[in-house]
Design a protein around this motif. Structure first.
Motif, mmCIF file in Angstrom:
data_model
loop_
_atom_site.group_PDB
_atom_site.id
_atom_site.type_symbol
_atom_site.label_atom_id
_atom_site.label_comp_id
_atom_site.label_asym_id
_atom_site.label_seq_id
_atom_site.Cartn_x
_atom_site.Cartn_y
_atom_site.Cartn_z
ATOM 1 N N ILE A 26 -3.656 12.756 -30.515
ATOM 2 C CA ILE A 26 -4.461 13.706 -29.733
ATOM 3 C C ILE A 26 -4.602 15.012 -30.507
ATOM 4 N N LEU A 27 -3.483 15.472 -31.041
ATOM 5 C CA LEU A 27 -3.452 16.749 -31.758
ATOM 6 C C LEU A 27 -4.396 16.730 -32.964
ATOM 7 N N ARG A 28 -4.349 15.623 -33.693
ATOM 8 C CA ARG A 28 -5.219 15.488 -34.855
ATOM 9 C C ARG A 28 -6.687 15.585 -34.452
ATOM 10 N N GLY A 29 -6.973 15.078 -33.251
ATOM 11 C CA GLY A 29 -8.358 15.098 -32.770
ATOM 12 C C GLY A 29 -8.854 16.488 -32.448
ATOM 13 N N ILE A 30 -7.949 17.377 -32.025
ATOM 14 C CA ILE A 30 -8.372 18.732 -31.646
ATOM 15 C C ILE A 30 -9.103 19.391 -32.804
ATOM 16 N N PHE A 31 -8.598 19.170 -33.992
ATOM 17 C CA PHE A 31 -9.148 19.894 -35.142
ATOM 18 C C PHE A 31 -10.280 19.150 -35.844
ATOM 19 N N THR A 32 -10.429 17.877 -35.537
ATOM 20 C CA THR A 32 -11.386 17.111 -36.340
ATOM 21 C C THR A 32 -12.534 16.501 -35.541
ATOM 22 N N LEU A 33 -12.318 16.219 -34.276
ATOM 23 C CA LEU A 33 -13.335 15.472 -33.537
ATOM 24 C C LEU A 33 -14.267 16.390 -32.747
ATOM 25 N N ARG A 34 -15.475 15.908 -32.505
ATOM 26 C CA ARG A 34 -16.372 16.657 -31.631
ATOM 27 C C ARG A 34 -15.878 16.498 -30.189
ATOM 28 N N LEU A 35 -16.410 17.340 -29.286
ATOM 29 C CA LEU A 35 -15.828 17.404 -27.942
ATOM 30 C C LEU A 35 -15.696 16.030 -27.249
ATOM 31 N N GLY A 36 -16.803 15.288 -27.196
ATOM 32 C CA GLY A 36 -16.776 13.995 -26.490
ATOM 33 C C GLY A 36 -15.753 13.049 -27.103
ATOM 34 N N ALA A 37 -15.673 13.065 -28.433
ATOM 35 C CA ALA A 37 -14.747 12.173 -29.136
ATOM 36 C C ALA A 37 -13.307 12.604 -28.874
ATOM 37 N N PHE A 38 -13.093 13.907 -28.847
ATOM 38 C CA PHE A 38 -11.744 14.394 -28.558
ATOM 39 C C PHE A 38 -11.333 13.997 -27.134
ATOM 40 N N LEU A 39 -12.263 14.169 -26.192
ATOM 41 C CA LEU A 39 -11.935 13.811 -24.799
ATOM 42 C C LEU A 39 -11.597 12.327 -24.702
ATOM 43 N N LEU A 40 -12.338 11.513 -25.462
ATOM 44 C CA LEU A 40 -12.072 10.066 -25.475
ATOM 45 C C LEU A 40 -10.661 9.792 -25.988
ATOM 46 N N SER A 41 -10.323 10.421 -27.111
ATOM 47 C CA SER A 41 -9.003 10.213 -27.697
ATOM 48 C C SER A 41 -7.917 10.723 -26.738
ATOM 49 N N PHE A 42 -8.172 11.886 -26.155
ATOM 50 C CA PHE A 42 -7.197 12.471 -25.226
ATOM 51 C C PHE A 42 -6.979 11.531 -24.032
ATOM 52 N N PHE A 43 -8.093 11.099 -23.459
ATOM 53 C CA PHE A 43 -8.003 10.286 -22.253
ATOM 54 C C PHE A 43 -7.310 8.950 -22.540
ATOM 55 N N MET A 44 -7.742 8.267 -23.595
ATOM 56 C CA MET A 44 -7.211 6.913 -23.826
ATOM 57 C C MET A 44 -5.761 6.949 -24.308
ATOM 58 N N ASN A 45 -5.445 7.894 -25.176
ATOM 59 C CA ASN A 45 -4.053 7.987 -25.617
ATOM 60 C C ASN A 45 -3.134 8.379 -24.464
ATOM 61 N N SER A 46 -3.607 9.277 -23.605
ATOM 62 C CA SER A 46 -2.789 9.671 -22.457
ATOM 63 C C SER A 46 -2.598 8.489 -21.515
ATOM 64 N N PHE A 47 -3.678 7.736 -21.339
ATOM 65 C CA PHE A 47 -3.641 6.575 -20.435
ATOM 66 C C PHE A 47 -2.579 5.559 -20.884
ATOM 67 N N TYR A 48 -2.631 5.196 -22.175
ATOM 68 C CA TYR A 48 -1.671 4.201 -22.666
ATOM 69 C C TYR A 48 -0.257 4.782 -22.766
ATOM 70 N N SER A 49 -0.175 6.039 -23.122
ATOM 71 C CA SER A 49 1.132 6.659 -23.239
ATOM 72 C C SER A 49 1.802 6.761 -21.858
ATOM 73 N N TYR A 50 0.973 7.029 -20.845
ATOM 74 C CA TYR A 50 1.489 7.099 -19.476
ATOM 75 C C TYR A 50 2.046 5.732 -19.054
ATOM 76 N N LYS A 51 1.308 4.685 -19.430
ATOM 77 C CA LYS A 51 1.818 3.326 -19.154
ATOM 78 C C LYS A 51 3.175 3.146 -19.841
ATOM 79 N N ARG A 52 3.239 3.592 -21.081
ATOM 80 C CA ARG A 52 4.456 3.442 -21.892
ATOM 81 C C ARG A 52 5.632 4.168 -21.237
ATOM 82 N N VAL A 53 5.376 5.404 -20.800
ATOM 83 C CA VAL A 53 6.439 6.217 -20.207
ATOM 84 C C VAL A 53 6.920 5.596 -18.894
ATOM 85 N N ARG A 54 5.971 5.046 -18.141
ATOM 86 C CA ARG A 54 6.349 4.422 -16.863
ATOM 87 C C ARG A 54 6.863 2.995 -17.044
ATOM 88 N N LYS A 55 6.994 2.559 -18.288
ATOM 89 C CA LYS A 55 7.425 1.185 -18.612
ATOM 90 C C LYS A 55 6.485 0.144 -17.987
#
Ligand code: B12
Ligand code: SF4
Length: 457
Positions: free
Chosen positions: A401-430
């Motif tokens: 996500i962090l890498r995306g802040i500096f390199t991706l355009r807004l829509g692409a960053f939101l995509l990366s943020f949303f999808m990584n958060s989604f899967y990471s949330y699954k991971r954290v909740r086992k």
């Protein structure tokens, strides 16, 4: 007639539904090509409740192999209620005999040329069992029935511009399922991309191409993208890695609003790529190719497969770091699955390595349905789980996500943020992908309907 089109689904994670992020196009496309005298509903089992007391006369079910058990259960239930139950999609295309023990009729291949005939035959009381669809001429296809999608889907504008793919990866059914490479007229695609009767701005803004490999025919895609520029959309697609060598195409993708590209990278092993017949991928170019796309602010999503014959536990787990190193924004991690109709299935069958006792639930992309070469079935499953856990750990997800802040355009960053958060949330909740060998509840075999006692869905 009243027709319920159902997209069948079996849960793939330990708890909760998979997502209501973006819908399949199949149901709303099928609804759109249904002659207007019929009344159609589209139900996605992934998020909708199935109404067994529906007043529809015809139940039309679509499913992938991994969801066949759910589809068969539905068929049995609806048959018991006196409905005419028909089906189509990749699974029935390759498993016709099995499918016909559950359904009154099946459509193999593409439905456009046979679906109206099938419906007419039901009305005239002369329904056949198999309707063999032929590759359709993509001219004049209607806009998908977006109006039939529930508002719950975050993205609604799923669209198709092309069908087919000239490559022949050993694990993929596309070359036989959708032979040739066919295009819709640019104006038809632009009409669908401009469809704006959605409640939320993001549903109007985002266009997701559900094509097999959108960018194959360069003059066509360049014409399409040039004409998409004034629409000011954000769009996503699947494409082959060779796009990275075409700077003009990448610039056009950026100018027309591309925010994400899904690449089938599959493996970091040269032998595995050779086994996959993935000749368009060159390992030494991975980083350069991903960079070329990301330089335009576009997020790179990529698919990786665990379970090639050359894979061992280490090569699988290593992918977690390798994919970070080449700059992937959102990884999709699967286990090799030998779908019927693929060269890999033929090979494994010949070598006596299929596991017939493993039912269709094991074909969901997250389980093992064959004997791996260097690992046991359990070791492969565990290696994939370890890869999944490491890749979606909060640390790795946050880094992407962090890498995306500096390199991706807004829509692409939101995509990366949303999808990584989604899967990471699954991971954290086992909330891990389900190990089907431990879930007898979803594993009960569904017997052919002649000998079937009703099952609750
Ligand atoms: C877009 C796509 C996705 C999208 C959307 C998924 C979705 N649920 O629709 C995403 C990226 C999410 C995805 C994920 C997966 N996918 Co996918 N996907 C595709 C792709 C590229 C295009 C499908 C599509 O929308 N085509 C356009 C529509 C209009 O056509 P269609 O669905 O084929 O339907 C036509 C006919 O089949 C027929 N038809 C279909 N159903 C019915 C029903 C009736 C009643 C009738 C009459 C006709 C009919 O009529 C339609 C019009 O001609 C196909 C490749 C392909 N060419 O099919 C793979 C494909 C379907 N996916 C596949 C797989 C394996 C998966 C995953 C399991 C991968 C994984 N490892 O996780 C996941 C499952 C996720 C999920 N929850 O569903 C396999 C399925 C193989 C099989 N035998 O089951 C395919 C064929 C690719 C391959 N590897 O061979 N996928
Ligand atoms: S490039 Fe993609 S769509 Fe084409 S054959 Fe390979 S996996 Fe299938």
């Amino acid at each position: 007639m009243k027709i319920d089109i159902i997209i069948a689904y079996v849960q793939r994670y330990e708890f909760g539904h998979e997502r209501d992020f973006v819908p399949p196009i199949t149901g709303i496309h099928l609804a759109a090509i249904t002659p207007p005298e019929h009344e159609v509903r589209v139900i996605h089992q992934q998020i909708d409740k199935i109404d067994f007391n529906s007043d529809a006369e015809v139940i039309a079910i679509s499913f992938f192999s991994g969801f066949a058990m759910a589809a068969y259960r539905l068929a049995v239930e609806f048959k018991d209620r006196g409905k005419t139950v028909v089906a189509g999609g990749p699974h029935v295309t390759y498993c016709q005999e099995e499918a016909l023990t559950y359904f009154d009729a099946i459509v193999t291949g593409e439905a456009e040329n046979v679906w109206p005939t099938l419906l007419q035959d039901i009305q005239l009381g002369r329904l056949q069992t198999i309707y063999s669809g032929t590759p359709c001429d993509m001219t004049g296809l209607p806009t998908p029935r977006y109006d039939l999608l529930p508002d719950r889907f975050f993205i609604k504008k799923v669209i198709q511009a092309t069908r087919g793919c000239p490559f022949s990866c050993s694990f993929c059914t596309v070359p036989s399922l959708n032979p040739g490479f066919r295009l819709r007229p640019v104006e038809d695609v632009l009409r669908d991309a401009s469809y704006d009767h959605f409640r939320h701005w993001w549903q109007r803004k985002i266009v997701w191409f559900w094509d097999d490999n959108l960018t194959i025919r360069r003059p066509y895609i360049k014409q399409l993208l040039t004409q998409m520029i004034p629409l000011k959309k954000w769009w996503l697609t699947q494409a082959s890695m060779d796009i990275a060598k075409d700077a003009e195409l990448l610039d056009l993708m950026k100018a027309s609003g591309c925010i994400g590209v899904f690449l089938g990278i599959e493996s970091f092993g040269a032998d595995s790529l050779a086994d996959a017949n993935k000749r368009q991928n060159k390992i030494t170019h991975y980083k350069e190719a991903v960079n070329a796309i990301r330089k335009r602010g576009i997020a790179v999503m990529a698919g990786f497969i665990a379970g090639f014959d050359h894979d061992d536990e280490q090569s699988i787990l290593q992918m977690a770091d390798q994919l970070m190193e080449i700059g992937i924004d959102v990884p999709f991690l699967s286990i090799m699955t030998p779908f019927r109709g693929t060269p890999i299935y033929t090979k494994l069958e010949l070598e006596g390595r299929m596991l017939p006792e493993r039912n269709w639930n094991f074909y969901n992309g997250y389980n093992v349905a064959f004997k791996p070469k260097k690992l046991s079935e359990t070791q492969l499953l565990q290696a994939h789980r370890a890869l999944w856990k490491k890749s979606f750990s909060p640390l790795y997800s946050f880094k992407r996500i962090l890498r995306g802040i500096f390199t991706l355009r807004l829509g692409a960053f939101l995509l990366s943020f949303f999808m990584n958060s989604f899967y990471s949330y699954k991971r954290v909740r086992k909330n891990y992908p389900i190990d089907m060998s431990k879930r007898i509840d979803v594993n009960q075999m569904v017997r052919p309907r002649e000998v079937q006692t009703p099952l609750s869905a």
